[in-house]
Design a protein around this motif. Structure first.
Motif, PDB file in Angstrom:
ATOM      1  N   GLU A 199       0.705  -1.129  -0.190  1.00  0.00           N
ATOM      2  CA  GLU A 199      -0.007   0.148  -0.102  1.00  0.00           C
ATOM      3  C   GLU A 199       1.039   1.401  -0.309  1.00  0.00           C
TER       4      GLU A 199
ATOM      5  N   ALA B 123       2.495   6.213  -5.777  1.00  0.00           N
ATOM      6  CA  ALA B 123       1.375   6.779  -7.237  1.00  0.00           C
ATOM      7  C   ALA B 123       0.174   8.396  -7.170  1.00  0.00           C
ATOM      8  N   GLN B 124       0.257   8.035  -5.958  1.00  0.00           N
ATOM      9  CA  GLN B 124      -1.424   9.551  -5.704  1.00  0.00           C
ATOM     10  C   GLN B 124      -0.456  10.062  -5.611  1.00  0.00           C
ATOM     11  N   TYR B 125      -0.038  10.695  -4.537  1.00  0.00           N
ATOM     12  CA  TYR B 125       0.706  11.955  -3.341  1.00  0.00           C
ATOM     13  C   TYR B 125       2.383  12.411  -4.750  1.00  0.00           C
TER      14      TYR B 125
ATOM     15  N   ASP C 116       1.488   3.028  -3.560  1.00  0.00           N
ATOM     16  CA  ASP C 116       0.365   4.123  -3.415  1.00  0.00           C
ATOM     17  C   ASP C 116       0.081   5.230  -3.350  1.00  0.00           C
ATOM     18  N   PHE C 117       0.261   5.437  -2.051  1.00  0.00           N
ATOM     19  CA  PHE C 117       0.780   6.582  -1.758  1.00  0.00           C
ATOM     20  C   PHE C 117       1.940   7.656  -2.822  1.00  0.00           C
TER      21      PHE C 117
ATOM     22  N   LEU D  10      -0.312  -0.685 -10.756  1.00  0.00           N
ATOM     23  CA  LEU D  10      -0.284   0.407 -11.105  1.00  0.00           C
ATOM     24  C   LEU D  10       0.284   1.745 -11.963  1.00  0.00           C
TER      25      LEU D  10
END
Length: 190
Positions: A75, A81-83, A78-79, A103
């Motif tokens: 996970e 990729a998103q931020y 995910d950080f 991703l």
């Protein structure tokens, strides 16, 4: 494999591996450096570091294991990729590599070639070939091991660690490595 990532590495097989602000600032000033491995930072600052490199038109790969505050779990990808605007990740954890692939991030699976068991584990690992764009082998001063890994892997090899002279770069590339990564700033301009 991501062709765009492979092309960026092939265009300049010397990858700047930055471990501090000084290295980051220097690699930004070298137009020939197209791919940068970020080997430092924290959750609070990684977005800014990546943004600086992206503004300099660099392909940015963040080493998940070396960003303070990120967990070892998938996970954490995910950080990133998103931020951040990172193009991809480096990790010693195949679960993170798998998540990054899901991703659509570039992936570099890092291994430390410390004994023959490593070669045996890598050679039979289908997940590596399925999810990694590149495998990075450390240390990079082992042409014989680089050749063996290149024969056993279906993905291109990057090697790094302890590379400090032009002869080291040439030996690694001659052994089959697609590129070398170096924190030694003198190597970046060879």
């Amino acid at each position: 494999m991501n062709q765009k990532f492979y092309n960026a590495v092939a265009m300049n097989p010397v990858i700047a591996a930055v471990k501090n602000e000084s290295g980051l600032n220097k690699c930004i000033q070298i137009p020939e450096i197209s791919v940068v491995f970020v080997l430092y930072g924290s959750v609070a600052m990684i977005g800014r570091l990546v943004e600086q490199l992206k503004q300099a038109d660099k392909t940015v790969i963040v080493h998940m294991d070396l960003v303070a505050g990120l967990s070892a779990k998938a996970e954490a990808v995910d950080f990133i990729a998103q931020y951040t605007q990172a193009d991809g990740i480096i990790s010693t954890r195949i679960d993170q590599i798998r998540r990054a692939r899901e991703l659509s991030l570039y992936t570099v699976y890092r291994i430390f070639a410390i004994d023959s068991k490593v070669l045996d584990n890598v050679a039979g690992n289908r997940a590596i070939c399925e999810y990694a764009d590149f495998v990075e082998i450390l240390p990079g001063l082992m042409p014989k091991v680089i050749r063996m890994m290149c024969r056993h892997l279906a993905v291109p090899v990057i090697t790094g660690g302890l590379i400090s002279e032009k002869e080291d770069v040439i030996a690694a590339l001659d052994a089959g490595a697609a590129a070398i990564s170096a924190t030694n700033q003198d190597v970046w301009e060879m």
